[in-house]
Motif scaffolding. Structure first.
Motif, PDB file in Angstrom:
ATOM      1  N   ASP A 178      29.616  25.343 101.946  1.00  0.00           N
ATOM      2  CA  ASP A 178      28.302  25.967 101.953  1.00  0.00           C
ATOM      3  C   ASP A 178      27.849  26.173 100.509  1.00  0.00           C
ATOM      4  N   GLU A 179      27.060  25.240 100.000  1.00  0.00           N
ATOM      5  CA  GLU A 179      26.564  25.284  98.616  1.00  0.00           C
ATOM      6  C   GLU A 179      27.705  25.527  97.616  1.00  0.00           C
ATOM      7  N   PRO A 180      28.708  24.643  97.560  1.00  0.00           N
ATOM      8  CA  PRO A 180      29.884  24.900  96.730  1.00  0.00           C
ATOM      9  C   PRO A 180      29.631  24.838  95.230  1.00  0.00           C
ATOM     10  N   THR A 181      28.447  24.392  94.816  1.00  0.00           N
ATOM     11  CA  THR A 181      28.155  24.327  93.372  1.00  0.00           C
ATOM     12  C   THR A 181      26.993  25.233  92.990  1.00  0.00           C
ATOM     13  N   ALA A 182      26.651  26.199  93.856  1.00  0.00           N
ATOM     14  CA  ALA A 182      25.427  26.976  93.695  1.00  0.00           C
ATOM     15  C   ALA A 182      25.320  27.685  92.343  1.00  0.00           C
ATOM     16  N   SER A 183      26.406  28.281  91.846  1.00  0.00           N
ATOM     17  CA  SER A 183      26.330  29.057  90.606  1.00  0.00           C
ATOM     18  C   SER A 183      27.296  28.531  89.540  1.00  0.00           C
ATOM     19  N   LEU A 184      27.576  27.232  89.599  1.00  0.00           N
ATOM     20  CA  LEU A 184      28.546  26.652  88.674  1.00  0.00           C
ATOM     21  C   LEU A 184      27.854  25.896  87.546  1.00  0.00           C
ATOM     22  N   LYS A 189      31.261  21.908  88.028  1.00  0.00           N
ATOM     23  CA  LYS A 189      30.827  20.979  89.076  1.00  0.00           C
ATOM     24  C   LYS A 189      31.672  19.701  89.047  1.00  0.00           C
ATOM     25  N   VAL A 190      31.997  19.234  87.845  1.00  0.00           N
ATOM     26  CA  VAL A 190      32.832  18.035  87.709  1.00  0.00           C
ATOM     27  C   VAL A 190      34.199  18.268  88.347  1.00  0.00           C
ATOM     28  N   HIS A 211      21.915  21.852  97.824  1.00  0.00           N
ATOM     29  CA  HIS A 211      20.604  21.714  97.205  1.00  0.00           C
ATOM     30  C   HIS A 211      20.681  20.728  96.046  1.00  0.00           C
ATOM     31  N   ASP A 212      21.883  20.604  95.475  1.00  0.00           N
ATOM     32  CA  ASP A 212      22.093  19.752  94.311  1.00  0.00           C
ATOM     33  C   ASP A 212      22.262  18.300  94.762  1.00  0.00           C
ATOM     34  N   LEU A 213      21.156  17.576  94.859  1.00  0.00           N
ATOM     35  CA  LEU A 213      21.205  16.206  95.362  1.00  0.00           C
ATOM     36  C   LEU A 213      21.937  15.272  94.406  1.00  0.00           C
ATOM     37  N   GLU A 214      21.882  15.559  93.107  1.00  0.00           N
ATOM     38  CA  GLU A 214      22.583  14.733  92.133  1.00  0.00           C
ATOM     39  C   GLU A 214      24.086  14.829  92.343  1.00  0.00           C
ATOM     40  N   PHE A 215      24.574  16.030  92.659  1.00  0.00           N
ATOM     41  CA  PHE A 215      25.999  16.216  92.920  1.00  0.00           C
ATOM     42  C   PHE A 215      26.439  15.410  94.140  1.00  0.00           C
TER      43      PHE A 215
END
Length: 232
Positions: A178-184, A189-190, A211-215
């Motif tokens: 659930d949004e695992p990169t939301a506040s990273l 993120k890498v 939300h992070d489509l690039e990720f």
């Protein structure tokens, strides 16, 4: 055979204060095959997290079925599984990465990850669990000075990295993200991405909302989009 099959899933919430119903998700149907990574995108409030919470059974669905192929129980409808069955699945087969850290009082950062490791390795392999916990904490750049502290004082990013470490060390059969990169930050993120790629290579099935489509690019095998509770 799909590992997870969702059929006609619907969930609404009653807001007593304003005396009205709010739609979470409606008539959701899709399947996730073993080893597949399925992504769900959409605006905030579109119902993405509701789907994951129904699978995890934080929310009890109103309609539909959530068929999971359990290693222990066989085909099991999570919408009507018993609390005992769900407790076993959360301990031994399912993983959940939330944006928010939930920890027992007076539990240190190390304890949180070690507890998850022991669920996988067992008490008889405590040494392996300890080494895996230390390696996971280092992978996510949790400073050793923080290991014996209570995470209530951690930053949002540190709490999220700790949450991810505890979920991923279990190597679950099905991992919900659930949004695992939301506040990273980008460096974190890498590290999340590299571990997701490793788990995928090892056969872990994943369902994630982003939300992070690039990720997501190059990670997901399929993608669905949510709008106002419905999936397209």
């Amino acid at each position: 055979m799909a590992l997870l099959t969702i059929e006609g899933l619907s969930k609404s919430f009653y807001l007593h204060r304003v005396n009205r119903w709010v739609q979470g998700c409606r008539d959701i149907s899709f399947a996730v095959d073993p080893g597949e990574f399925v992504g769900i995108t959409g605006r905030s409030g579109s119902g993405k997290s509701t789907i994951l919470r129904c699978i995890w059974r934080t929310n009890l669905p109103q309609d539909g079925r959530i068929l999971y192929e359990s290693a222990r129980y066989g085909t099991l409808d999570l919408a009507c599984a018993t609390q005992r069955q769900m407790l076993y699945l959360r301990t031994c087969e399912l993983g959940y990465v939330s944006q928010f850290l939930s920890a027992l009082p007076r539990q240190t950062a190390y304890d949180i990850v070690m507890r998850s490791a022991l669920e996988t390795y067992g008490e008889e392999r405590r040494g392996e669990a300890e080494r895996a916990s230390e390696a996971m904490l280092r992978h996510f750049d949790i400073d050793e000075n923080l290991w014996e502290l209570y995470p209530r004082t951690f930053s949002g990013g540190e709490k999220l990295r700790l949450n991810i470490a505890a979920a991923m060390i279990k190597r679950p059969r099905l991992l919900l993200l659930d949004e695992p990169t939301a506040s990273l930050d980008n460096a974190s993120k890498v590290k999340v991405r590299s571990l997701i790629e490793q788990l995928k290579a090892e056969g872990t099935t994943m369902l994630g909302i982003f939300h992070d489509l690039e990720f997501m690019e190059g990670l997901c095998d399929r993608e669905y989009n949510m709008q106002e509770g419905a999936m397209s």
